[in-house]
Design an enzyme around this catalytic site. Structure first.
Site, PDB file in Angstrom:
ATOM      1  N   CYS A 145      35.108  41.328  80.296  1.00  0.00           N
ATOM      2  CA  CYS A 145      35.996  42.308  79.677  1.00  0.00           C
ATOM      3  C   CYS A 145      36.440  41.848  78.286  1.00  0.00           C
ATOM      4  O   CYS A 145      36.574  40.636  78.027  1.00  0.00           O
ATOM      5  CB  CYS A 145      37.258  42.477  80.512  1.00  0.00           C
ATOM      6  SG  CYS A 145      37.003  43.223  82.119  1.00  0.00           S
ATOM      7  N   GLU A 192      39.379  41.963  76.931  1.00  0.00           N
ATOM      8  CA  GLU A 192      40.651  41.223  76.912  1.00  0.00           C
ATOM      9  C   GLU A 192      40.432  39.741  77.168  1.00  0.00           C
ATOM     10  O   GLU A 192      41.008  38.881  76.498  1.00  0.00           O
ATOM     11  CB  GLU A 192      41.616  41.754  77.980  1.00  0.00           C
ATOM     12  CG  GLU A 192      42.024  43.201  77.822  1.00  0.00           C
ATOM     13  CD  GLU A 192      41.144  44.153  78.598  1.00  0.00           C
ATOM     14  OE1 GLU A 192      39.907  43.987  78.575  1.00  0.00           O
ATOM     15  OE2 GLU A 192      41.681  45.078  79.228  1.00  0.00           O
ATOM     16  N   GLU A 212      28.478  43.058  78.351  1.00  0.00           N
ATOM     17  CA  GLU A 212      27.907  43.282  79.685  1.00  0.00           C
ATOM     18  C   GLU A 212      26.616  42.491  79.876  1.00  0.00           C
ATOM     19  O   GLU A 212      26.097  41.867  78.945  1.00  0.00           O
ATOM     20  CB  GLU A 212      27.676  44.790  79.889  1.00  0.00           C
ATOM     21  CG  GLU A 212      28.986  45.549  79.848  1.00  0.00           C
ATOM     22  CD  GLU A 212      28.848  47.034  80.136  1.00  0.00           C
ATOM     23  OE1 GLU A 212      27.724  47.559  80.144  1.00  0.00           O
ATOM     24  OE2 GLU A 212      29.906  47.666  80.355  1.00  0.00           O
ATOM     25  N   ASN A 241      34.016  44.034  74.990  1.00  0.00           N
ATOM     26  CA  ASN A 241      33.370  43.709  76.276  1.00  0.00           C
ATOM     27  C   ASN A 241      31.885  43.416  76.075  1.00  0.00           C
ATOM     28  O   ASN A 241      31.226  43.991  75.209  1.00  0.00           O
ATOM     29  CB  ASN A 241      33.590  44.821  77.308  1.00  0.00           C
ATOM     30  CG  ASN A 241      33.132  46.195  76.880  1.00  0.00           C
ATOM     31  OD1 ASN A 241      33.178  46.532  75.706  1.00  0.00           O
ATOM     32  ND2 ASN A 241      32.687  46.992  77.830  1.00  0.00           N
ATOM     33  N   CYS A 256      41.907  40.706  84.335  1.00  0.00           N
ATOM     34  CA  CYS A 256      42.483  40.482  82.995  1.00  0.00           C
ATOM     35  C   CYS A 256      43.997  40.324  83.076  1.00  0.00           C
ATOM     36  O   CYS A 256      44.588  39.510  82.366  1.00  0.00           O
ATOM     37  CB  CYS A 256      42.113  41.627  82.055  1.00  0.00           C
ATOM     38  SG  CYS A 256      40.373  41.608  81.575  1.00  0.00           S
TER      39      CYS A 256
END
Ligand code: THU
Length: 159
Positions: free
Chosen positions: A73, A75, A64, A62, A115
């Protein structure tokens, strides 16, 4: 009116020693890649590793941002990169895990709704079910298709 029920099935393992070698390796890659997470706001480091039909493994974490919704994210970073690099390949399986304070979480960290939506379309594109290995250090849950994580999913791809 007819009431209908959905049954969602998953396999639960007590630790990665119970997993197949292939799943254990993928989960290991997910743990490893959390080291590259950029999570100064949540301190929640997520790793995702996916296996493609050509045998390649793509792992991502991830990322940010100070403007919170601009982050991404693990994924989705992994899935979009996999489709960028290998547009013709399908995703066979995807492992996800999280690390907090250098320790892998004991229980599964479930993929967020956005996701799941992206996974659903990747599965549709790929034409084969994606296995999702949701790993904690003590408990690992595996679903054999995105359908189990996101039943009745929206999809708008022409049939
Ligand atoms: N996060 C993921 O990477 N995957 C998920 O499925 C859920 C949440 C990230 C987003 C954010 O950087 C941090 O975890 C805390 O929400």
């Amino acid at each position: 009116m007819e009431q209908k029920n959905l049954i969602i099935q998953y396999d639960e393992y007590n630790g990665n020693k119970e997993l197949s070698k292939e799943d254990a390796l993928l989960l290991e890659r997910a743990v490893e890649v959390t080291k590259s997470a950029y999570a100064p706001y949540s301190n929640f480091k997520v790793g995702a590793a996916l296996l493609l039909s050509n045998g390649e493994v793509i792992a991502a974490s991830n990322q940010e941002n100070a403007a919170y919704p601009s982050g991404m994210c693990a994924e989705r970073v992994a899935i979009f990169y996999a489709h960028t690099k290998y547009p013709g390949e399908s995703i066979v399986s995807l492992a996800v895990t999280a690390v907090v304070n250098q320790e892998q979480c004991e229980t599964p960290t479930y993929p967020c709704g956005a996701c799941r939506q992206v996974m659903a379309e990747s599965q549709q594109r790929g034409g084969q079910p994606i296995r999702i290995i949701i790993g904690g250090s003590k408990i690992i849950q595996v679903v054999n298709s995105v359908d189990s994580l996101l039943p009745l999913a929206f999809n708008n791809l022409p049939k």
